[in-house]
Write a protein that holds these residues in place. Sequence first.
Motif, PDB file in Angstrom:
ATOM      1  N   SER A 280      -8.687   9.466  -3.299  1.00 19.94           N
ATOM      2  CA  SER A 280      -7.862   8.454  -3.076  1.00 19.94           C
ATOM      3  C   SER A 280      -6.329   8.591  -3.026  1.00 19.94           C
ATOM      4  CB  SER A 280      -8.265   7.096  -3.820  1.00 19.94           C
ATOM      5  OG  SER A 280      -7.672   7.190  -5.100  1.00 19.94           O
ATOM      6  N   THR A 281      -5.616   7.879  -2.582  1.00 18.58           N
ATOM      7  CA  THR A 281      -4.072   8.052  -2.549  1.00 18.58           C
ATOM      8  C   THR A 281      -3.623   7.704  -4.167  1.00 18.58           C
ATOM      9  OG1 THR A 281      -3.766   5.579  -1.948  1.00 18.58           O
ATOM     10  CG2 THR A 281      -3.554   7.224  -0.181  1.00 18.58           C
TER      11      THR A 281
ATOM     12  N   TYR B   7     -17.247   0.303   3.018  1.00 18.40           N
ATOM     13  CA  TYR B   7     -15.739   0.718   2.544  1.00 18.40           C
ATOM     14  C   TYR B   7     -15.024  -0.429   2.901  1.00 18.40           C
ATOM     15  CZ  TYR B   7     -11.927   3.915   2.823  1.00 18.40           C
ATOM     16  OH  TYR B   7     -10.666   4.557   2.618  1.00 18.40           O
TER      17      TYR B   7
ATOM     18  N   HIS C 223       0.904  -1.097   0.072  1.00 14.70           N
ATOM     19  CA  HIS C 223       0.050  -0.041  -0.063  1.00 14.70           C
ATOM     20  C   HIS C 223       0.836   1.201  -0.008  1.00 14.70           C
ATOM     21  CE1 HIS C 223      -2.948   3.054   1.439  1.00 14.70           C
ATOM     22  NE2 HIS C 223      -3.731   2.340   0.723  1.00 14.70           N
TER      23      HIS C 223
ATOM     24  N   HIS D 228      -7.108  13.263   1.534  1.00 15.52           N
ATOM     25  CA  HIS D 228      -7.933  12.105   1.507  1.00 15.52           C
ATOM     26  C   HIS D 228      -9.525  12.486   2.118  1.00 15.52           C
ATOM     27  CE1 HIS D 228      -8.731   7.894   2.061  1.00 15.52           C
ATOM     28  NE2 HIS D 228      -7.808   7.737   1.172  1.00 15.52           N
TER      29      HIS D 228
ATOM     30  N   GLU E 265     -11.083  10.726   3.920  1.00 13.88           N
ATOM     31  CA  GLU E 265     -11.085  10.163   5.235  1.00 13.88           C
ATOM     32  C   GLU E 265     -11.061  11.189   6.279  1.00 13.88           C
ATOM     33  OE1 GLU E 265      -8.674   6.540   6.012  1.00 13.88           O
ATOM     34  OE2 GLU E 265      -9.891   5.554   4.694  1.00 13.88           O
TER      35      GLU E 265
ATOM     36  N   ASN F 236     -12.524  -0.926   4.036  1.00 15.61           N
ATOM     37  CA  ASN F 236     -11.712  -0.819   5.611  1.00 15.61           C
ATOM     38  C   ASN F 236     -12.640  -1.513   6.694  1.00 15.61           C
ATOM     39  OD1 ASN F 236     -10.365   0.990   3.805  1.00 15.61           O
ATOM     40  ND2 ASN F 236      -9.337   1.837   5.566  1.00 15.61           N
TER      41      ASN F 236
ATOM     42  N   ASP G 295      -3.198   1.889  -4.530  1.00 14.87           N
ATOM     43  CA  ASP G 295      -4.271   2.308  -3.095  1.00 14.87           C
ATOM     44  C   ASP G 295      -5.026   1.224  -3.054  1.00 14.87           C
ATOM     45  OD1 ASP G 295      -5.769   2.203  -5.332  1.00 14.87           O
ATOM     46  OD2 ASP G 295      -6.945   3.888  -5.210  1.00 14.87           O
ATOM     47  N   SER G 296      -6.156   1.131  -2.165  1.00 20.33           N
ATOM     48  CA  SER G 296      -6.807  -0.479  -2.004  1.00 20.33           C
ATOM     49  C   SER G 296      -7.396  -0.860  -3.063  1.00 20.33           C
ATOM     50  CB  SER G 296      -7.888   0.251  -0.798  1.00 20.33           C
ATOM     51  OG  SER G 296      -7.271   1.056   0.174  1.00 20.33           O
TER      52      SER G 296
ATOM     53  N   TYR H 242       0.835   3.666   1.817  1.00 20.81           N
ATOM     54  CA  TYR H 242       1.255   3.906   3.173  1.00 20.81           C
ATOM     55  C   TYR H 242       2.548   3.445   3.828  1.00 20.81           C
ATOM     56  CZ  TYR H 242      -3.153   6.579   3.220  1.00 20.81           C
ATOM     57  OH  TYR H 242      -4.240   7.316   3.003  1.00 20.81           O
TER      58      TYR H 242
ATOM     59  N   SER I 117     -11.849   4.219  -1.509  1.00 25.81           N
ATOM     60  CA  SER I 117     -12.183   5.596  -1.690  1.00 25.81           C
ATOM     61  C   SER I 117     -12.117   5.899  -3.028  1.00 25.81           C
ATOM     62  CB  SER I 117     -11.222   6.354  -0.599  1.00 25.81           C
ATOM     63  OG  SER I 117      -9.924   6.202  -1.192  1.00 25.81           O
TER      64      SER I 117
HETATM   65  P1  13P Z   1      -6.830   4.506  -0.307  1.00 24.03           P
HETATM   66  O1  13P Z   1      -6.034   3.271  -0.443  1.00 24.03           O
HETATM   67  O2  13P Z   1      -8.183   3.968  -1.007  1.00 24.03           O
HETATM   68  O3  13P Z   1      -6.428   5.634  -1.102  1.00 24.03           O
HETATM   69  O4  13P Z   1      -7.323   4.631   1.058  1.00 24.03           O
HETATM   70  C1  13P Z   1      -6.288   4.818   1.914  1.00 24.03           C
HETATM   71  C2  13P Z   1      -6.532   4.572   3.281  1.00 24.03           C
HETATM   72  O5  13P Z   1      -6.893   5.143   4.187  1.00 24.03           O
HETATM   73  C3  13P Z   1      -6.629   2.963   3.483  1.00 24.03           C
HETATM   74  O6  13P Z   1      -7.038   2.720   4.849  1.00 24.03           O
END
Ligand code: 13P
Length: 337
Positions: free
Chosen positions: A244-245, A142, A54, A228, A230, A144, A70-71, A56, A159
């Motif tokens: 999204s990222t 979502y 990911h 983002h 979120e 997550n 991204d996800s 992150y 996202s």
């Molecule tokens: P995306 O991967 O959809 O950008 O979301 C980032 C995130 O917060 C993952 O928990």
Amino acid sequence: METTTLEPPAINRLGSSVADCLEVRPMRPPEITGRLQREVLELKKKRNAVILAHNYQTPEIQDVADFVGDSLGLSYQASKTFADVILFCGVHFMAETAKIVNPTKKVLIPDINAGCSLADSCDADEVAEYRAKHPDTYIIAYINCTARVKALTDIVCTSGNAVRVVEQAPKDRPILFLPDENLGQWVMEKTHRPMELWHGACHTHLVFTSETLQRLRLQHPDAPVVAHPECVRSVRLLADHVCSTEGMVKFCRENPSKTIIVVTESGMLHRLRKEVPGKTFIPGPSKSCACNDCGFMKMNTLEKVHHALETLTPEVMVEEEIRKRALLPIQRMLEIR
Ligand code: 13P
């Protein structure tokens, strides 16, 4: 007895540059990092494994991955891989999603305890109770959230496609969007579709406030802000673009500005610096730091990546009955373009 006093790190304080944070993080000599990375690549070949990471994840993990994204992008990659082993460098629900679409493959995660505050905020028993009371409601999850929760829902979204998923939801049914209240609010604003929202939030994105962001904007008046969804509404309102990222990579590539403020987890900066060279990316600050990490995402380390490929553990498992039910809403999402 000899005691050691641990000094707070000079990095990670507001005012320090984030380049410092990211460069200092590995805390090991660069030649060891290089050796570990080379060994990871050899093990990957030996195991016929694919490494999905990911945005992150730490720079050193991103640099050994076959795909960083991204996800949504990672879900597509997981659904089409021919590898025998998937090493998912992200948090647990992401690896679990890869296992749901790949039941016969071995799915590994560097640290099995890498959780998610959003997934924790949504208990499957409570969702089951809601479903029983509201049988007509279309439930959008979502990504997550846990496999148990996904198994109780109609469709999954990330996202990156939440707006499209909500736009395509049946017009004659009420909607429950779970578990991220902030993302849900943002999608309602974009689609004008009323939805009931679960009261969950991402703890990493909650630390960005309009006050910290406004201060940064004053220092860089010409820098656009990308955030983002979120993030809370007061932060989203200060942003020039919310996405999204993966959307952030596109925005930063296409926007003519040389300096851009990026309001999300700090791992994102490595990918932007690599793929959009020649620009300066300033992370959104928290109250105590010039950038912001997700503690769960950063539980994965290069050593744990190495260990996972060496030992083929820890493995992510999903109960078969749950897996079959969770697969359907994920497949529905993957079919939406
Ligand atoms: P995306 O991967 O959809 O950008 O979301 C980032 C995130 O917060 C993952 O928990």
